[in-house]
Design a protein around this motif. Sequence first.
Motif, PDB file in Angstrom:
ATOM      1  N   PHE A 284      81.042  22.951  26.560  1.00  0.00           N
ATOM      2  CA  PHE A 284      81.140  23.297  25.141  1.00  0.00           C
ATOM      3  C   PHE A 284      80.625  22.135  24.305  1.00  0.00           C
ATOM      4  CE2 PHE A 284      85.241  21.483  26.333  1.00  0.00           C
ATOM      5  CZ  PHE A 284      85.529  20.595  25.302  1.00  0.00           C
ATOM      6  N   THR A 285      80.339  22.432  23.061  1.00  0.00           N
ATOM      7  CA  THR A 285      79.800  21.422  22.145  1.00  0.00           C
ATOM      8  C   THR A 285      80.688  21.337  20.910  1.00  0.00           C
ATOM      9  OG1 THR A 285      77.559  21.887  22.917  1.00  0.00           O
ATOM     10  CG2 THR A 285      77.755  20.738  20.827  1.00  0.00           C
TER      11      THR A 285
ATOM     12  N   ILE B 162      84.761  10.022  25.925  1.00  0.00           N
ATOM     13  CA  ILE B 162      85.257  10.340  27.264  1.00  0.00           C
ATOM     14  C   ILE B 162      86.023  11.654  27.199  1.00  0.00           C
ATOM     15  CG2 ILE B 162      85.334   7.973  28.123  1.00  0.00           C
ATOM     16  CD1 ILE B 162      88.283   7.835  27.396  1.00  0.00           C
ATOM     17  N   ALA B 163      86.134  12.334  28.347  1.00  0.00           N
ATOM     18  CA  ALA B 163      86.838  13.620  28.370  1.00  0.00           C
ATOM     19  C   ALA B 163      87.536  13.799  29.714  1.00  0.00           C
ATOM     20  CB  ALA B 163      85.854  14.760  28.128  1.00  0.00           C
TER      21      ALA B 163
ATOM     22  N   THR C 289      87.856  14.670  35.346  1.00  0.00           N
ATOM     23  CA  THR C 289      87.068  14.092  34.262  1.00  0.00           C
ATOM     24  C   THR C 289      85.838  14.953  33.998  1.00  0.00           C
ATOM     25  OG1 THR C 289      85.848  12.669  35.792  1.00  0.00           O
ATOM     26  CG2 THR C 289      87.832  11.737  34.759  1.00  0.00           C
ATOM     27  N   TYR C 290      85.298  14.834  32.805  1.00  0.00           N
ATOM     28  CA  TYR C 290      84.137  15.615  32.390  1.00  0.00           C
ATOM     29  C   TYR C 290      83.103  14.685  31.783  1.00  0.00           C
ATOM     30  CZ  TYR C 290      87.610  19.218  33.025  1.00  0.00           C
ATOM     31  OH  TYR C 290      88.582  20.008  33.568  1.00  0.00           O
ATOM     32  N   HIS C 291      81.865  15.122  31.791  1.00  0.00           N
ATOM     33  CA  HIS C 291      80.761  14.368  31.212  1.00  0.00           C
ATOM     34  C   HIS C 291      80.710  14.625  29.712  1.00  0.00           C
ATOM     35  CE1 HIS C 291      79.234  13.599  35.245  1.00  0.00           C
ATOM     36  NE2 HIS C 291      79.396  14.884  35.491  1.00  0.00           N
TER      37      HIS C 291
ATOM     38  N   ARG D  32      78.411  17.202  23.415  1.00  0.00           N
ATOM     39  CA  ARG D  32      78.547  18.190  24.489  1.00  0.00           C
ATOM     40  C   ARG D  32      79.521  17.652  25.531  1.00  0.00           C
ATOM     41  NH1 ARG D  32      74.263  19.780  29.136  1.00  0.00           N
ATOM     42  NH2 ARG D  32      75.483  21.474  30.067  1.00  0.00           N
ATOM     43  N   VAL D  33      80.467  18.493  25.955  1.00  0.00           N
ATOM     44  CA  VAL D  33      81.415  18.176  27.010  1.00  0.00           C
ATOM     45  C   VAL D  33      81.160  19.184  28.115  1.00  0.00           C
ATOM     46  CG1 VAL D  33      83.849  17.967  27.594  1.00  0.00           C
ATOM     47  CG2 VAL D  33      83.075  17.382  25.284  1.00  0.00           C
ATOM     48  N   TYR D  34      80.926  18.669  29.336  1.00  0.00           N
ATOM     49  CA  TYR D  34      80.570  19.569  30.433  1.00  0.00           C
ATOM     50  C   TYR D  34      81.032  19.014  31.774  1.00  0.00           C
ATOM     51  CZ  TYR D  34      76.620  16.336  30.922  1.00  0.00           C
ATOM     52  OH  TYR D  34      75.859  15.213  31.087  1.00  0.00           O
TER      53      TYR D  34
END
Length: 142
Positions: free
Chosen positions: A45-46, A80-81, A128-130, A139-141
């Motif tokens: 998602f963004t 970070i996510a 963790t996510y990019h 953008r989190v993916y």
Amino acid sequence: MDRKEFLSAIGLSAASLAVITCIGCSKKGDSTSTSGTTGPTGVDFTLDLTTSANSALNANGGYLSSNGVLVARTTAGAYIAVQLSCTHENYPLVYQGSAGHFYCNNHGSAFTEAGVVLNSPANRNLTTYHTALTGTSLRVYA
């Protein structure tokens, strides 16, 4: 109805109530259950950083949650996510930017900014996510 029949009927009613109550206590839908303590899959998602809903990410140390993911901006300015829930019992985490870690207010587990367990009772790292920043879009993916 005599005394024996009355007591028998009350006992049956109490037993029925106990069974119904126990069924309602099932952990199947309980958000604090230890099952499902991994992060969501297929994340992509963004976030528009110009909207007020996402303004927390404009300041170093700020964070927000979206789509089961906790997104934070470190004190150094990096995004970070990680999964939103603690791996111990699925309670929501908070980001403590000044300490540089994620924290569970329920049982005190803490995780590094890379999602690694710092202290128990959690014993599994966070998913963790990019993140990728393009202009004002984050953008989190997976």
